[in-house]
Each structure stands twice: as C-alpha cells, then as structure tokens.
Design a protein around this motif. Structure first.
Motif, PDB file in Angstrom:
ATOM      1  N   ALA A  80      -3.065  10.354   4.784  1.00 34.76           N
ATOM      2  CA  ALA A  80      -3.785  11.570   5.140  1.00 34.76           C
ATOM      3  C   ALA A  80      -5.136  11.188   5.705  1.00 34.76           C
ATOM      4  CB  ALA A  80      -3.954  12.450   3.912  1.00 34.76           C
ATOM      5  N   LYS A  81      -5.802  12.144   6.306  1.00 35.09           N
ATOM      6  CA  LYS A  81      -7.105  11.829   6.889  1.00 35.09           C
ATOM      7  C   LYS A  81      -8.097  11.430   5.820  1.00 35.09           C
ATOM      8  CE  LYS A  81      -6.868  13.980  11.222  1.00 35.09           C
ATOM      9  NZ  LYS A  81      -6.590  15.344  11.633  1.00 35.09           N
ATOM     10  N   GLN A 100      -2.138  10.675  12.283  1.00 31.87           N
ATOM     11  CA  GLN A 100      -0.896  10.513  13.048  1.00 31.87           C
ATOM     12  C   GLN A 100      -0.649   9.038  13.348  1.00 31.87           C
ATOM     13  OE1 GLN A 100       1.073  13.427  13.896  1.00 31.87           O
ATOM     14  NE2 GLN A 100      -0.292  14.122  12.288  1.00 31.87           N
ATOM     15  N   ILE A 114       7.124  13.478  10.101  1.00 26.09           N
ATOM     16  CA  ILE A 114       7.454  14.880  10.288  1.00 26.09           C
ATOM     17  C   ILE A 114       6.239  15.769  10.057  1.00 26.09           C
ATOM     18  CG2 ILE A 114       9.813  14.503   9.570  1.00 26.09           C
ATOM     19  CD1 ILE A 114       9.224  15.760   6.944  1.00 26.09           C
ATOM     20  N   PHE A 115       5.104  15.179   9.692  1.00 32.59           N
ATOM     21  CA  PHE A 115       3.944  15.978   9.330  1.00 32.59           C
ATOM     22  C   PHE A 115       2.947  16.003  10.470  1.00 32.59           C
ATOM     23  CE2 PHE A 115       5.507  16.450   5.230  1.00 32.59           C
ATOM     24  CZ  PHE A 115       5.979  15.235   4.786  1.00 32.59           C
ATOM     25  N   PHE A 131       0.888  -1.163   0.000  1.00 34.14           N
ATOM     26  CA  PHE A 131       0.000   0.000   0.000  1.00 34.14           C
ATOM     27  C   PHE A 131       0.919   1.203   0.000  1.00 34.14           C
ATOM     28  CE2 PHE A 131      -4.421   1.049   0.986  1.00 34.14           C
ATOM     29  CZ  PHE A 131      -4.319   2.382   1.278  1.00 34.14           C
ATOM     30  N   ALA A 132       1.484   1.495  -1.158  1.00 33.78           N
ATOM     31  CA  ALA A 132       2.542   2.505  -1.227  1.00 33.78           C
ATOM     32  C   ALA A 132       1.937   3.842  -1.552  1.00 33.78           C
ATOM     33  CB  ALA A 132       3.561   2.116  -2.276  1.00 33.78           C
ATOM     34  N   THR A 133       2.077   4.809  -0.682  1.00 31.27           N
ATOM     35  CA  THR A 133       1.534   6.114  -0.995  1.00 31.27           C
ATOM     36  C   THR A 133       2.617   7.105  -1.390  1.00 31.27           C
ATOM     37  OG1 THR A 133       1.460   6.502   1.360  1.00 31.27           O
ATOM     38  CG2 THR A 133      -0.581   6.001   0.305  1.00 31.27           C
ATOM     39  N   SER A 134       3.725   7.157  -0.626  1.00 29.88           N
ATOM     40  CA  SER A 134       4.694   8.180  -1.029  1.00 29.88           C
ATOM     41  C   SER A 134       6.129   7.661  -1.000  1.00 29.88           C
ATOM     42  CB  SER A 134       4.534   9.432  -0.202  1.00 29.88           C
ATOM     43  OG  SER A 134       4.814   9.187   1.133  1.00 29.88           O
ATOM     44  N   CYS A 135       7.042   8.469  -0.485  1.00 31.18           N
ATOM     45  CA  CYS A 135       8.479   8.179  -0.631  1.00 31.18           C
ATOM     46  C   CYS A 135       8.877   6.770  -0.194  1.00 31.18           C
ATOM     47  CB  CYS A 135       9.320   9.175   0.146  1.00 31.18           C
ATOM     48  SG  CYS A 135       8.442  10.624   0.677  1.00 31.18           S
ATOM     49  N   CYS A 136       8.257   6.271   0.868  1.00 32.31           N
ATOM     50  CA  CYS A 136       8.602   4.916   1.295  1.00 32.31           C
ATOM     51  C   CYS A 136       8.257   3.913   0.213  1.00 32.31           C
ATOM     52  CB  CYS A 136       7.855   4.543   2.571  1.00 32.31           C
ATOM     53  SG  CYS A 136       8.476   5.414   4.004  1.00 32.31           S
ATOM     54  N   THR A 182       2.865   8.343   3.855  1.00 30.72           N
ATOM     55  CA  THR A 182       1.965   9.146   4.664  1.00 30.72           C
ATOM     56  C   THR A 182       0.525   8.797   4.365  1.00 30.72           C
ATOM     57  OG1 THR A 182       3.516  10.872   4.107  1.00 30.72           O
ATOM     58  CG2 THR A 182       1.648  11.488   5.437  1.00 30.72           C
ATOM     59  N   MET A 186      -7.403   9.590   3.389  1.00 31.33           N
ATOM     60  CA  MET A 186      -7.059   8.240   2.967  1.00 31.33           C
ATOM     61  C   MET A 186      -7.353   7.229   4.056  1.00 31.33           C
ATOM     62  SD  MET A 186      -5.667   7.078   0.256  1.00 31.33           S
ATOM     63  CE  MET A 186      -5.038   5.561  -0.323  1.00 31.33           C
ATOM     64  N   SER A 213      -3.974  17.649   8.503  1.00 32.89           N
ATOM     65  CA  SER A 213      -4.523  16.814   7.437  1.00 32.89           C
ATOM     66  C   SER A 213      -3.907  15.431   7.401  1.00 32.89           C
ATOM     67  CB  SER A 213      -4.297  17.464   6.091  1.00 32.89           C
ATOM     68  OG  SER A 213      -2.912  17.487   5.814  1.00 32.89           O
ATOM     69  N   VAL A 214      -2.954  15.146   8.285  1.00 33.41           N
ATOM     70  CA  VAL A 214      -2.265  13.861   8.228  1.00 33.41           C
ATOM     71  C   VAL A 214      -2.698  13.023   9.413  1.00 33.41           C
ATOM     72  CG1 VAL A 214      -0.026  12.759   8.444  1.00 33.41           C
ATOM     73  CG2 VAL A 214      -0.296  14.715   6.983  1.00 33.41           C
TER      74      VAL A 214
END
Lengths: 165, 195, 408
Positions: free
Chosen positions: B99-100, B139, B131-132, B55-60, B97, B102, B136-137
C-alpha cells in the motif's frame, strides 16, 4: 418472555415515543432510524434494559440524495442471550457531521468509529483519539464518499480508454 | 579389524536417474587445481547461497510459506536461511500488496541492504498493483525500488516462485563484478532517488 | 516507573525512564504488516500503540464498482488463510438478498469446503504459535497436510489459495471423483497427524509455561471489545454463528463447541485444536450425507436460478433462453432487488459479517465487511499490558491476526 421484534418495538416506542422513525424489518432484522442526538441514550437503554450488549458492527453510509442527511451511521446490535439482532441508523448532514461516540459504552466502537471517520468524515464527539486509521495520515479527503473516484488520479501510465475508467 | 561393509553396497546406475550434473565453468584443470576467472567462481558461489529476505505482506506470503515447506522446498536452492534483517540478506522478496503507506518502508528496507542486492517482486500486486487499482495501493513496487525479476500470478504457484528464484540465480551467476560500480547502475539508482 | 525493589538508585540520579521500541511493520514475528510502538520498562510493557493500515486495499470502495459475482475474488483476499469461508459467506449474503434456497446437497458440499478451510486456518495459527515459542518442527510437519487441502481445492475450483469457489446458488461444477478420493485420503490420514501435532504441544512443559497465564482476557471485556470466534470462546463465551444463526444446513450436523476459561494463549490454542477435531467430525458427517444422494440427485450442484447463475455453455450455444440469460448476467442487467441485508458466517477468526445495501443496480450501493481481526486487535494494548516482551510476541500470533482481513 421471548424477545421478538414487536416487543422491542413496543418497548422503544414506550420510552422514546415517535422520535424513532422508519421502522422496517428487511430480511427479519428490525431496523429503525433515530435522531442523531439520541443515539447514545438509545444504545444505553438497549444495553441496560434489553441486554443488547454486543456491538456487532458500526459503519457509515453516504447518501448524497438525502438533503441535509447525507451521512448515515449504522449500528448493528446483538442480544447474545436471546439471540436477537437489530439495526439502528442515525443520519447527519455532511456539512456538520457530529455524532456522539459509542466508545464509552462499547470498547469495540473505538476503531470502528475511526474507520468511519477515515472513510466518510463523520466526527464522533467525545472520541478519545479520532484520527485516520487505515489511510495515510496526510490524506486530505474522505475517499469513500460517492463523489471521489476509486483509482489513483495521479497515474500517468495507464491509458483510460483501454482500461474503461 | 574393520567391520565389513553391509549396507549401500549395490552399484548405482547414476546415468539413468535423470540427475542434472552441472558442468564446471571454463578453466584450466590440472593435478589438484582448477583455475578459472574470478567472476565465474564468485557467481557460482553466490548463486547457490542466496540469503533471501521474505517481505511477506499478504496472500503471496502464504504461498511463500508453502514454498519453504517440505513439499516445494526452497532450501534445495541454497536459501535455507531466510533472514529478516536487511543488513544480512542478498535478495529482497516482496510478496503481496504494497500500500502507499507501506511504500516508504519497502524503500527503507532496500536502502539498508548491502551491495550486491537483488529484488524479486512476487505476485501481481507487487509487480503492478494487481487487481487493486485503487487510491491506496502502490501500483507495483518498481515505483519505489528497482526490481530484477517479476513473478506474475495471484498468487503464483510455488513452482512459479521457484522459477522466479531460479531466474534470480541466473542473474547472480552471470553478473559481472564491475556492474555495481558502473555508470549505468548509478543512473538507475538515481532515477529512484537513491544515492 | 520501575518496580524492581532491589535496584537502589543513588539520590539525585536520573530517574529511570521507559524505552520506546518500534515493533515495525516488517518483523518476523508479526505475521502480516501491523506496527506496534511499545513502551518498555526494562522488559515489561507499559503501553503499546498499534498502527494498522499498511495493507489497506479499499475493498469496500472497489465493491461499489463491481457486479455481484466479481466481488467473490475480493472476498478471497480478506482472510486468505481460509478463503473459501469468505467466498461462501458472500454467496450466502447474495442468496439471502435474492431469497434463494439452495438444495441440500449443495449445502453439504459447502459445509465440507468451509470446514476444510477452517482446519487450514487453525493449522497455520497453531503451528505459528509453536514457531514463535521456538518449535519449528510442528509448522513444517503440518504444512504438508495443508498441501493436501490445497489439492482438494484445486480439484474443485482450480486454484490453491485464493479460491473464488462456487457461485451464487451453488458451485460451478460437480465435485469430481478425484476430489472425493482426495477427501477420503485426507480423512484417513489427518487424524493421526493432528494427534502427533498435539503431542508436540499440548502437554509440553515449555509450551505450557510460555502460554498459560499469558495474554488472558475476561469474558466481559472480550464481549465489550467485540471479540468473536476462537478468541471469545477461549474466554468462556460459547457464541458460534454456526449454532446461533445456522446457515447452509449446519443445523443438520452434530458437533460441540470447545470453550475455554481464562482466555489466555493456552486456552486459545486448545480451543483451536478442539475446533479442528470438531471440523473433522463435521466433514465426515457431511460426506456421508452427500454419499446418500443417488441417481439424479447426486448430480445436483447448484440451485435452479436461471436469473443469476450462469447457464451451461452447451445450453448457451443451442437454446435461446440460456443465451439471453448468459448475456444479461454478464452485462449486469438482471434485476436485483433493492434492500439491505446483514449476513454473517463463522470465519476462521470469528463472525465475518457482510452488510450489503443494494439499490437495484449492477453493483452494490454499499458493502461493508465486518472483519473480526480489525475489531479484536483493539484489545491488544489491554491484553498485553504488564507482560514481558516475548509474551507480547506470542500473544500477537495466538490472536491469529491476518493483515488482509484487518485492513481490507
């Protein structure tokens, strides 16, 4: 004739007179402020007569200290042929933030105006589909205005003293 | 007439290669059979053939692509086949990350997975918001789904992702067959609002 | 409705309707989280409605809280496939605001890092286009050479992906000899690999049939939609920020800009491929220029900027001025001029712009990122209308949409 900032300024003052104020050239980019009713006419003039056919950026800024002119919409236009950029600002009060939409002229303004609406609440008159784009649809405030905090206020597990909020 | 063997005829010195030979589990051995308890066999089989759902959303997600690549091969551990349908997968690897906006989607994907299922939170953002620290993210995905292993890092190196994966393998290996039907697990799921 | 003329529905039967398909945020083909609600007439797309914001991290709001040097890690996460370009763009914006001129060696080193990042970004995009058309081998083969690029980043800044490379005024340390050795190894081995990768796709009959004539856009519509970067160049407009408003000594480099004609997927693939070759040329030229610096000049890796560039640790422990500057910079009490500046760099996807309004304080008053992915994704419904479902998937990946940049 090569287009310089002076020529652009001269042509704009010829056409629009002193409705355009606050001329400046920070870091070489011609910047001016226009009354908010004039923004579409100004951009159409720049599009047709002066070949500014590329909308680089459309964004909004919140200046809570400017009374009656809190929200600014900033357009960055680019003339690709002569390689000249300019910045146009339009101010609107936060109580009635209506600004004419540029999406009829530039298709790239569509989502950028939705983003400005989402973050600041600027109401673009005539926009085909003005709704939130990046935040959740149920959000009832405009988060990037200066009075709202960055963090999620509903958290209970983070200790504010330790995290320096 | 068979041909004489020409290749691969040198005696190999396997003892000094540093190969890790895995011991078989405790059991009763005999001529042609090996008897052990059921959950050990099932654990061994499951851990070496996990089907992950990236479930890849961003940099990871890009570091995961590097992990799946040939340099840090994840398919050595049996997860050659990554699936994108939650109905067919065992391990939900949440990378990046959330987000809410997602969050409900992560929950939906988790609900569609069949038992036994595990969740690996890769990266700082999936573990705790990273770091966010913003409005909107989400936690950490443990606000919406129960997580088994957290891999810290921003982004974690592929070696760290593999380390997290190996810890999941340990969990899979040692899991009791009765765990998913027990009361403790039911309470855990209810605390997330999952029936 | 349907334009299949061989299907004759009997009189009075139900009129054929369109199907709604949700190409949801989690989908193997959407690389990143964005959603498309497609209306299909059989296999043809009638209308699509994209939804974004599934990874909105509020960068612009965070940037109003952080001092200038702490915003660099945020810019990393914009286009995370080529994060050094974002970092350099931010440093260049701050340097423009402060009126700083960096020495030539720093500029050339920056060029090397930025072009490596561009190669890394285009490699992902082209190989993922291959994966979406069914060719998985190219992707695996090329990922190994991205590992080489990551090793070079590790030598310079310590991190692989989200690099946080450099500082305002230059780099944090000089490039070590190992970094240059790895760079030479890359320059030696990579051209052969790129040629093999090209052989897989460029004249491959299946690839050409899948991508040529699909997802095209005309130059006028592309400019009106605010396209920049390889997508615009594939449509025929040769606009490249490195040439139009050169930054970081790009004017000393000799390179051409590949331009396509129809703006379809094949042209985009070819433009990105051509750009990778040009980036290799630029890296070689910059590397040769860096090697020409001898003696004391070869040790220069940052501008002389005591007000904003952290001093050396030995100096902090021994000299008074360095201690004071160190304290002022970390505490954020250095004077930053008030003003507004717009600076753009050529990112992997186009013109990445930074609009910075500073009020003289520790953090920016307003920082806006002009994100190219966000702007050109608006054109997706128009590009894909009337094409088949599988073509829509290939178009989506050939546009190189990075979700982190789109939502930001």
């Amino acid at each position: 004739m090569e287009m310089t900032n002076e020529i652009i300024q001269q042509k704009l003052t010829e056409k629009f007179g002193d409705q355009i104020t606050e001329w400046a050239e920070p870091y070489g980019m011609l910047t001016f402020t226009a009354p908010k009713d004039l923004n579409l006419k100004l951009m159409t003039f720049l599009f047709d007569e002066m070949n500014f056919r590329f909308l680089t950026d459309l964004t909004a800024v919140h200046y809570p200290d400017r009374a009656n002119e809190e929200l600014a919409v900033v357009y960055h236009l680019h003339n690709l042929v002569e390689n000249v950029r300019l910045r146009m600002k339009v101010f609107t009060p936060v109580a009635q933030p209506d600004v004419y939409t540029a999406s009829g002229l530039f298709s790239s303004a569509n989502w950028q105006e939705r983003e400005a609406f989402d973050f600041y609440g600027v109401n673009f008159v005539g926009h085909p589909d003005l709704r939130r784009i990046l935040n959740v649809d149920e959000m009832d405030y405009f988060p990037l205005r200066k009075e709202f905090p960055l963090e999620d206020q509903t958290r209970i597990d983070k200790d504010d003293d330790m995290f320096g909020r | 007439m068979s041909r004489p063997v020409r290749f691969n005829i040198k005696e190999k010195d396997v003892q000094n290669w540093g190969i890790n030979m895995v011991d078989s589990p405790d059991g009763i051995t005999g001529e042609g059979f090996f008897a052990t308890s059921f959950d050990k066999v099932v654990g061994l089989a499951r851990k070496n053939s996990i089907w992950p759902l990236p479930f890849a959303t961003s940099c990871c997600g890009i570091e995961f692509m590097a992990t799946m690549g040939s340099h840090y091969d994840l398919s050595r551990f049996g997860s050659e086949r990554v699936g994108f349908s939650p109905r067919q997968c065992d391990l939900l690897m949440v990378m990046g990350t959330i987000a809410k906006k997602m969050g409900p989607i992560v929950k939906q994907v988790y609900l569609q997975m069949a038992e036994p299922r595990w969740v690996l939170a890769v990266g700082a953002c999936a573990s705790s918001g990273g770091i966010f620290d913003t409005y909107s993210v989400l936690q950490g995905i443990d606000q919406v789904v129960p997580v088994d292993v957290y891999v810290p890092g921003c982004p974690p190196r592929p070696e760290a992702i593999i380390d997290g994966f190996m810890k999941i393998q340990d969990l899979v290996h040692n899991e009791s067959l009765r765990r998913r039907n027990g009361d403790k697990y039911k309470l855990l799921l209810e605390s997330y609002g999952i029936q | 409705m349907s334009d299949h003329s061989n299907i004759k529905l009997p009189e009075g039967s139900i009129e054929k309707q369109t199907t709604t398909l949700n190409l949801g945020p989690t989908h193997p083909a959407t690389h990143g989280v964005f959603q498309n609600i497609l209306e299909l007439d059989g296999e043809r797309i009638v209308k699509t409605e994209p939804t974004v914001g599934y990874i909105h991290r509020a960068f612009e709001k965070i940037a109003e809280r952080r001092p200038y040097y702490q915003i660099t890690p945020l810019t990393d996460r914009l286009n995370y496939c080529s994060s050094p370009i974002n970092n350099m763009g931010w440093h260049l914006t701050c340097e423009k605001l402060l009126g700083v001129k960096t020495p030539k060696r720093v500029d050339y080193l920056r060029i090397i890092i930025m072009e490596l990042a561009r190669i890394s970004d285009h490699l992902i995009c082209n190989s993922i286009v291959g994966v979406d058309t069914g060719a998985y081998t190219g992707f695996l083969y090329v990922m190994q050479y991205r590992e080489l690029i990551y090793e070079i980043y590790e030598e310079v800044c310590g991190s692989r992906l989200t690099t946080n490379i450099g500082r305002i005024g230059g780099f944090e340390r000089n490039f070590s000899n190992t970094a240059f050795e790895k760079l030479e190894k890359f320059l030696k081995e990579y051209p052969g690999v790129l040629r093999e990768f090209e052989n897989l796709f460029t004249r491959n009959r299946i690839f050409i049939e899948r991508t040529q004539g699909v997802g095209g856009i005309s130059a006028e519509r592309a400019m009106n939609y605010g396209f920049t970067g390889p997508n615009l160049r594939a449509a025929g407009v040769d606009y490249d920020v490195r040439v139009h408003s050169p930054y970081s000594s790009y004017e000393d480099m000799d390179f051409v800009i590949p331009v396509g004609t129809t703006g379809d997927n094949y042209d985009r693939y070819q433009v990105r491929n051509g750009e990778m070759w040009e980036s290799l040329k630029i890296i070689e030229q910059a590397y040769r220029k860096v090697q020409e610096f001898k003696g004391a000049e070869a040790e220069v890796y940052h501008a002389n900027l005591p007000e904003y560039y952290l001093p050396e640790k030995q100096a902090v422990y021994t000299s008074m001025e360095a201690l004071i500057y160190h304290f002022k910079i970390i505490m954020g009490e250095t004077d930053i001029p008030a003003g507004e500046v717009y600076m753009s760099v050529e990112g992997g996807n186009g013109e990445l712009g930074f609009y910075l309004i500073s009020d003289g304080g520790r953090s920016p008053y307003r920082l806006h990122f002009r994100r190219p992915c966000f702007i050109y994704y608006q054109a997706y419904p128009e590009i894909v209308k009337g094409s088949m479902l599988s073509d829509a998937i290939v178009t989506l990946s050939s546009l190189n949409l990075i979700a982190g940049e789109m939502d930001g």
